[in-house]
Design a protein around this motif. Structure first.
Motif, mmCIF file in Angstrom:
data_model
loop_
_atom_site.group_PDB
_atom_site.id
_atom_site.type_symbol
_atom_site.label_atom_id
_atom_site.label_comp_id
_atom_site.label_asym_id
_atom_site.label_seq_id
_atom_site.Cartn_x
_atom_site.Cartn_y
_atom_site.Cartn_z
ATOM 1 N N ALA A 171 0.857 -1.179 0.000
ATOM 2 C CA ALA A 171 0.000 0.000 0.000
ATOM 3 C C ALA A 171 0.893 1.228 0.000
ATOM 4 O O ALA A 171 2.037 1.189 0.456
ATOM 5 N N TYR A 172 0.334 2.284 -0.546
ATOM 6 C CA TYR A 172 1.135 3.499 -0.637
ATOM 7 C C TYR A 172 1.181 4.235 0.698
ATOM 8 O O TYR A 172 0.191 4.319 1.413
ATOM 9 N N ALA A 173 2.360 4.763 1.009
ATOM 10 C CA ALA A 173 2.503 5.623 2.180
ATOM 11 C C ALA A 173 3.104 6.936 1.681
ATOM 12 O O ALA A 173 3.771 6.973 0.646
ATOM 13 N N ASN A 174 2.861 8.023 2.422
ATOM 14 C CA ASN A 174 3.481 9.303 2.060
ATOM 15 C C ASN A 174 4.971 9.226 2.350
ATOM 16 O O ASN A 174 5.380 8.775 3.413
ATOM 17 N N TRP A 175 5.755 9.722 1.425
ATOM 18 C CA TRP A 175 7.206 9.599 1.575
ATOM 19 C C TRP A 175 7.852 10.953 1.306
ATOM 20 O O TRP A 175 7.600 11.567 0.264
ATOM 21 N N CYS A 176 8.665 11.398 2.269
ATOM 22 C CA CYS A 176 9.401 12.630 2.028
ATOM 23 C C CYS A 176 10.780 12.265 1.508
ATOM 24 O O CYS A 176 11.575 11.657 2.224
ATOM 25 N N PRO A 177 11.076 12.614 0.254
ATOM 26 C CA PRO A 177 12.350 12.199 -0.339
ATOM 27 C C PRO A 177 13.535 12.922 0.294
ATOM 28 O O PRO A 177 14.659 12.426 0.229
ATOM 29 N N SER A 178 13.298 14.051 0.925
ATOM 30 C CA SER A 178 14.420 14.771 1.519
ATOM 31 C C SER A 178 14.712 14.281 2.937
ATOM 32 O O SER A 178 15.854 14.028 3.297
ATOM 33 N N VAL A 222 8.796 8.131 6.110
ATOM 34 C CA VAL A 222 7.366 8.021 5.854
ATOM 35 C C VAL A 222 6.655 9.088 6.673
ATOM 36 O O VAL A 222 7.020 9.348 7.814
ATOM 37 N N LEU A 223 5.658 9.706 6.077
ATOM 38 C CA LEU A 223 4.916 10.736 6.787
ATOM 39 C C LEU A 223 3.473 10.289 7.027
ATOM 40 O O LEU A 223 2.873 9.655 6.172
ATOM 41 N N CYS A 233 6.087 18.218 2.837
ATOM 42 C CA CYS A 233 6.499 17.718 4.149
ATOM 43 C C CYS A 233 6.412 18.860 5.159
ATOM 44 O O CYS A 233 6.951 19.936 4.939
ATOM 45 N N GLU A 234 5.723 18.571 6.244
ATOM 46 C CA GLU A 234 5.511 19.566 7.291
ATOM 47 C C GLU A 234 6.854 20.080 7.830
ATOM 48 O O GLU A 234 6.997 21.235 8.180
ATOM 49 N N ARG A 235 7.845 19.185 7.834
ATOM 50 C CA ARG A 235 9.108 19.556 8.460
ATOM 51 C C ARG A 235 10.042 20.327 7.541
ATOM 52 O O ARG A 235 10.555 21.371 7.902
ATOM 53 N N CYS A 236 10.251 19.790 6.318
ATOM 54 C CA CYS A 236 11.276 20.401 5.479
ATOM 55 C C CYS A 236 10.712 21.108 4.248
ATOM 56 O O CYS A 236 11.434 21.790 3.538
ATOM 57 N N GLY A 237 9.414 20.946 3.995
ATOM 58 C CA GLY A 237 8.809 21.647 2.861
ATOM 59 C C GLY A 237 8.990 20.969 1.525
ATOM 60 O O GLY A 237 8.488 21.454 0.513
ATOM 61 N N GLU A 258 8.431 18.415 -1.578
ATOM 62 C CA GLU A 258 7.220 17.840 -2.145
ATOM 63 C C GLU A 258 7.143 16.352 -1.775
ATOM 64 O O GLU A 258 8.098 15.614 -1.928
ATOM 65 N N VAL A 259 5.976 15.958 -1.257
ATOM 66 C CA VAL A 259 5.815 14.584 -0.785
ATOM 67 C C VAL A 259 5.457 13.669 -1.942
ATOM 68 O O VAL A 259 4.652 14.020 -2.792
ATOM 69 N N SER A 260 6.080 12.497 -1.979
ATOM 70 C CA SER A 260 5.683 11.522 -2.994
ATOM 71 C C SER A 260 5.112 10.297 -2.294
ATOM 72 O O SER A 260 4.905 10.282 -1.097
ATOM 73 N N LYS A 261 4.849 9.248 -3.071
ATOM 74 C CA LYS A 261 4.249 8.044 -2.501
ATOM 75 C C LYS A 261 5.253 6.903 -2.573
ATOM 76 O O LYS A 261 6.022 6.801 -3.521
ATOM 77 N N LYS A 262 5.231 6.059 -1.535
ATOM 78 C CA LYS A 262 6.112 4.906 -1.567
ATOM 79 C C LYS A 262 5.266 3.663 -1.335
ATOM 80 O O LYS A 262 4.444 3.634 -0.417
ATOM 81 N N ASN A 263 5.466 2.679 -2.161
ATOM 82 C CA ASN A 263 4.670 1.460 -2.058
ATOM 83 C C ASN A 263 5.343 0.508 -1.079
ATOM 84 O O ASN A 263 6.418 -0.005 -1.344
#
Ligand code: ANZ
Ligand code: ZN
Length: 825
Positions: A153-160, A164-165, A175-179, A181-186
């Protein structure tokens, strides 16, 4: 009497109640039981007014029930796992456990200050190993019974941050912390099979008679049952089949295109190696940057692209293009939609935007529709056209006919679909109950044996805000041995959604110290279901649905004696200040501790119960609080004033004066009113105002000179006043009760019963005026005629002195109030 010193009084009685264990509850078969429960709080640090409201409501009910002969279970605890503790760890370097326990200790102190009658011996905290051991045990029961499974299942992922968010950590797609853009990680994640219970969860809503209608509707909509059909579309030139769920199989001849969810498994198959591959990939990435809410919002622009393949309409063999679009969700229905622009508004707009054909198959009776001239979809029922052998049928009948047709030919089937999804319970977090699963290369997925529970949360964990999760980075936790073969194995590092912890806590309260089981069935049977649950409407859906689901599963597995947890539900309104919800971000917060400090807990409780009916929003008012404080002072003084007349002996109500009768009326009327207000509709506000009026009546009576006061009548009034006020203002009433000479707690007293006879008021006192000046008072039968009353008024000695020898111009009678005699020299 001395003045009302709430500080001293409140501290004193809280100590006393603790010492004499007044709020301790044990099973007692001689009394009927009552389980009073308020939603337990998240230990965020401090109580807010919403908590005070929630717990004051619960406390009045608990105390009222006790005084009415019930054995009341009234427990409290902490919903103590969750994200904020982990954020505090990352930001301030405080361990989540310390942060949480400090908060719990502070909030427990604040709750005690409010004088809420909890049995603290039953306190639970979901982050305590004695509790989460059983949360893990619950997981294993679900797992062993096919109700827990793992899938991607997809989870929110902050690449920086490389982490997982949670949904609440994604703000506007960033991302609330670093700003970033959030992507999805399966990821492989755990699910609970709540959909298996969808139908029962839906049907049993009917049995929840004591629930607010609006909550029941919200639950129904959340489960979202739709009836329709699943139709099978073949992909042109391949063996692939696309099953499509629709609630409108009657529109099948109007299909002009198919839309797949961008994540649909066929998308890759159908585009691989084709000229469409690259643009499709690009489009999917764009869609993944949107949240599910954005994707389905009616505001969001519907966007899609053609993927270079065609599907075949099962009923007429027509070839229609296959698209993917942002608004089609993978996990609703079959993740594929048949586009019928003539009869669905969303499809209509999509077709207009991309120049797809519009084909009318239903028209209003006796009319035709020209697709060229339509400016919106025709969504009403009507008569079938352009539908082959079905032309001329009513569209409602077409639904049945077409389902029969496709079922016969194997082209599809009748289908019930639910909006409810399986419950994704995996969290890539530290501060939660560990999922008790071990992965072994040889043995596969192995549940931790029950006698090895709890899987403890390790303490030597680093909180960097980076990496898949703190547990995944903790090698001493991850690496373990397989319980089956003893070989090296790895632990599951996801923890459970905290909604799991709160889905069974009401069972644990019935048997909080059991070290053998989560709870003994007999104990649960004694108390469950919860007789009255009180909490915020924000939990109307998830918490209540998950708790119902857990209860049904535990019932089916033989652990729970009941299959619905909460018989009656009260959803309290919000606490507002200056018209908007009290909240830190608005800066309009009034802290409970401040109010308790300044006026005392009794005033705080009384205000919050008096200011509005419990289900309505409550507007905070400093004057309102002041008013309640003054009222308690008035109670204090009037009881003090009448105290010399008070006695505990038998009361005899003969030879009563009109004033005595008035006070008895007020006392007994108030008992009746307050009892009804509390027991039928929880109208605490009107109950309190009735008590306030009774206090006014007491003041009037206290103004009489002492020889006219009747000690029996006074004693009845004081007993009733102090006992009825006790659930609202438990401290001041306890103090007054003891000053009245009692040794037992007022909270152990029986709720007063009213005397019917005192409510019959067949006499009324009238003022008699001569030319507007009061000259006398008379008592007359209440139903006497105006004529006679006017005569009686002129016949008293005092009045005669003023009217004799004068001529009477007129006599005015104001019913039940006064007679005014107008005379002329
Ligand atoms: C064709 C059709 C024609 C539809 C028409 C509606 C009106 P509810 O009532 O909410 O269950 N649908 C199905 N799966 C979908 C998905 N994964 N994402 C987005 N939309 C989806 O709605 C069922 C309808 O929602 C289905 O019926 C389908 O559109 C759409 F005149 O099919 B219908
Ligand atoms: Zn193994």
């Amino acid at each position: 009497m001395d003045s009302y010193n709430f500080k001293e009084i409140e501290a004193k009685w809280q100590r006393y109640w603790d010492e004499y264990q007044l709020n301790k509850t044990a099973e007692d078969d001689k009394k009927p039981e009552f389980y009073m429960l308020e939603m337990f709080p998240y230990p965020s640090g401090n109580l807010h007014m919403g908590h005070v409201r929630n717990y004051s409501i619960g406390d009045v009910i608990a105390r009222f029930k006790r005084m009415n002969g019930y054995n009341v279970l009234h427990p409290m605890g902490w919903d103590a796992f969750g994200l904020p503790a982990e954020n505090a760890a990352i930001k301030h370097g405080i361990h989540p456990s310390k942060w949480t326990w400090d908060n719990i200790n502070n909030m427990r102190r604040q709750l005690r200050q409010l004088g809420i009658s909890y049995d603290w011996d039953r306190e639970v905290a979901t982050c305590h190993p004695d509790y989460y051991k059983w949360t893990e045990w619950m997981f294993l029961q679900f797992y062993k019974n096919g109700l827990a499974y793992r899938k991607k299942a997809y989870a929110n992922w902050c690449p920086s941050c490389k982490t997982v968010l949670a949904n609440e950590q994604v703000v506007d797609g960033r991302c609330e912390r670093c700003g970033a853009e959030v992507s999805k990680k399966n990821l492989e994640q755990w699910f609970f099979r709540i959909t298996k219970y969808a139908e029962r969860l839906l049907n049993d809503i009917e049995r929840l008679e004591g629930w607010p209608e609006k909550v029941k509707i919200m639950q129904k909509n959340w489960i979202g049952k739709s009836e329709g059909a699943e139709l099978l579309f073949k992909v042109d030139g391949t063996d692939d089949v696309i099953p499509i769920f629709t609630t409108r199989p009657d529109t099948i001849y109007g299909v002009t295109y198919i839309v797949l969810a961008p994540e649909h498994h066929l998308v890759e198959t159908l585009t691989k190696g084709t000229p469409y591959e690259a643009i499709v990939k690009e489009f999917i990435e764009k869609v993944h940057r949107m949240s599910e809410i954005e994707r389905t919002s009616t505001e969001t622009e519907k966007e899609g692209i053609y993927i270079g393949a065609h599907a075949i309409n099962p009923v007429n063999g027509e070839k229609v293009p296959i698209w993917i679009a942002n608004y089609v969700l993978l996990d609703y229905g079959t993740g594929a939609v048949m586009g019928v622009p003539a009869h669905d508004e969303r499809d209509f707009q999509f077709a207009k935007k991309y120049g797809l054909p519009i084909k009318v198959v239903i028209t209003p009776e006796g009319e035709t529709l020209d697709p060229e001239k339509m400016d919106k979809a025709y969504v009403e029922p009507g008569i079938m056209v352009n539908s082959g052998e079905f032309n001329g049928l009513k569209s409602q009948d077409m639904i049945k006919e077409i389902i029969r047709f496709v079922e016969e030919k194997g082209l599809g089937k009748r289908k019930v679909n639910y909006r409810l999804r399986d419950w994704l319970i995996s969290r890539q977090r530290y501060w939660g109950a560990p999922i008790p699963i071990i992965y072994c290369e040889k043995c596969g997925t192995v549940p931790v044996p029950e006698d090895q529970l709890p899987v403890m949360l390790p303490t030597d964990v680093e909180f960097t805000g980076q990496g898949e999760s703190p547990l995944a980075e903790c090698s001493s936790f991850v690496n373990t041995t397989c319980p089956v073969c003893g070989g090296p194995a790895k632990r599951e590092t996801d923890t459970m959604d905290t909604f799991i912890c709160s889905s069974w806590y009401f069972f644990r309260y019935t048997d909080p110290h059991n070290s053998e089981k989560p709870f003994a069935k007999e104990k649960a049977a004694h108390w469950m279901p919860v007789d009255q649950y009180v909490g915020g409407v924000e939990h109307a859906i998830l918490h209540l649905l998950y708790s119902r689901f857990f209860t049904k599963v535990l019932y089916d597995l033989g652990y729970s004696p009941v299959d619905e947890p909460f018989v009656n539900l009260l959803t309290q309104g919000m606490v507002l200040k200056d018209g908007s919800k009290m909240s830190k971000s608005k800066g309009n917060v009034v802290s409970p501790e401040e109010i308790v400090d300044k006026y005392g807990a009794d005033t705080a409780r009384l205000f919050i119960l008096f200011a509005a009916p419990p289900e309505r929003d409550l507007e905070w008012s400093d004057q309102g609080v002041e008013g309640c404080y003054r009222f308690l002072n008035r109670v204090w003084r009037v009881v003090g004033e009448l105290l010399p007349l008070y006695h505990t002996g038998p009361r005899v109500f003969t030879n009563l004066s009109p004033a005595d009768k008035e006070l008895r009326y007020s006392t007994n009327y108030t008992i009746k009113k307050v009892t009804e207000d509390i027991s039928t509709r929880f109208n605490f506000n009107t109950a309190v105002s009735a008590i306030m009026e009774m206090v006014n009546a007491l003041y009037q009576y206290a103004d009489l000179s002492d020889e006219y006061k009747n000690p029996d009548v006074v004693s009845e009034a004081l007993d009733s006043l102090v006992i009825m006020l006790a659930p609202f203002a438990p401290h001041i009433t306890e103090e007054l009760w003891h000053r009245m000479g009692h040794n037992e707690s007022v909270h152990l007293m029986k709720w007063p019963r009213y005397d019917e006879n005192a409510l019959i008021r067949n006499e009324v006192e009238l003022v008699v005026q001569v030319n507007g000046k009061v000259r006398d008072k008379i008592i007359v039968p209440r139903d006497e005629s105006d004529e006679v009353i006017k005569k009686m008024a002129q016949n008293t000695e005092k009045v005669k002195a003023f009217i004799d020898g004068k001529s009477i111009v007129k006599v005015i009678y104001v019913k039940d109030k006064l007679v005014n005699i107008v005379v002329k020299e």
